[in-house]
Design an enzyme around this catalytic site. Sequence first.
Site, PDB file in Angstrom:
ATOM      1  N   HIS A 270       0.835  -1.197   0.000  1.00 36.84           N
ATOM      2  CA  HIS A 270       0.000   0.000   0.000  1.00 36.84           C
ATOM      3  C   HIS A 270       0.874   1.254   0.000  1.00 36.84           C
ATOM      4  O   HIS A 270       1.897   1.276   0.693  1.00 36.84           O
ATOM      5  CB  HIS A 270      -0.881   0.037   1.256  1.00 36.84           C
ATOM      6  CG  HIS A 270      -1.912  -1.030   1.293  1.00 36.84           C
ATOM      7  ND1 HIS A 270      -1.617  -2.311   1.728  1.00 36.84           N
ATOM      8  CD2 HIS A 270      -3.219  -1.025   0.968  1.00 36.84           C
ATOM      9  CE1 HIS A 270      -2.718  -3.039   1.659  1.00 36.84           C
ATOM     10  NE2 HIS A 270      -3.704  -2.291   1.199  1.00 36.84           N
TER      11      HIS A 270
ATOM     12  N   MET B  90       7.951  -3.364   5.120  1.00 32.20           N
ATOM     13  CA  MET B  90       8.494  -3.434   3.759  1.00 32.20           C
ATOM     14  C   MET B  90       9.260  -2.161   3.407  1.00 32.20           C
ATOM     15  O   MET B  90      10.273  -2.225   2.717  1.00 32.20           O
ATOM     16  CB  MET B  90       7.388  -3.701   2.737  1.00 32.20           C
ATOM     17  CG  MET B  90       6.753  -5.080   2.882  1.00 32.20           C
ATOM     18  SD  MET B  90       7.937  -6.455   2.924  1.00 32.20           S
ATOM     19  CE  MET B  90       8.722  -6.289   1.339  1.00 32.20           C
ATOM     20  N   GLU B  91       8.807  -1.024   3.900  1.00 38.12           N
ATOM     21  CA  GLU B  91       9.514   0.226   3.649  1.00 38.12           C
ATOM     22  C   GLU B  91      10.884   0.204   4.325  1.00 38.12           C
ATOM     23  O   GLU B  91      11.882   0.638   3.722  1.00 38.12           O
ATOM     24  CB  GLU B  91       8.674   1.411   4.125  1.00 38.12           C
ATOM     25  CG  GLU B  91       7.487   1.720   3.249  1.00 38.12           C
ATOM     26  CD  GLU B  91       6.324   0.736   3.351  1.00 38.12           C
ATOM     27  OE1 GLU B  91       5.424   0.810   2.498  1.00 38.12           O
ATOM     28  OE2 GLU B  91       6.301  -0.114   4.269  1.00 38.12           O
TER      29      GLU B  91
ATOM     30  N   ASP C 174      27.063  -0.604  -5.724  1.00 37.03           N
ATOM     31  CA  ASP C 174      27.222   0.105  -6.995  1.00 37.03           C
ATOM     32  C   ASP C 174      28.398   1.077  -6.960  1.00 37.03           C
ATOM     33  O   ASP C 174      29.165   1.162  -7.916  1.00 37.03           O
ATOM     34  CB  ASP C 174      25.934   0.856  -7.338  1.00 37.03           C
ATOM     35  CG  ASP C 174      26.050   1.614  -8.654  1.00 37.03           C
ATOM     36  OD1 ASP C 174      26.381   0.988  -9.675  1.00 37.03           O
ATOM     37  OD2 ASP C 174      25.817   2.835  -8.651  1.00 37.03           O
TER      38      ASP C 174
END
Length: 159
Positions: free
Chosen positions: A77, A111-112, A126
Amino acid sequence: MLSHVGSDNQPRMVDVGAKAATQRVARAQARVLLPADVAAQLREAGHMTPKGPVLTTANLAGVMGAKATPQLIPLCHPLMLQRCHVDITVEDNEIVIVCEVACHGITGVEMEALTGASIAALTVYDMCKAMSHDIVIRDVRLLHKSGGKRDVDAGTGRS
């Protein structure tokens, strides 16, 4: 029955409309293990690479990742985050990333927090991959969540 699967066995977003809004907090971690020579190079260079300041860039990427979670994880959401803090520390040859997210809402922010920690770790990779591809991202996990049906703390998985 799984909450993200309908009676037709198809994925669906969970209906959270009847849930009460509460203060939700989640904290997650990711660890980036660097080869010893890469860790030494980073220390000597003040955590700078030709791409820029590694830890500062990873911090910003973690916040951006947490905010972008609904665009990355299909059934999440969209949330109005009140706070997202990414703490990055260096322990010998390892970079430890902890992302804490909070909101007042009807669904959790695990999840955030996990996405924020993961994106910060990927950013470290990276920015350092030109020095080595032997960098390992590991131990991405939830450390704490509170404000929902049950609270969880690291290691126990229990309330």
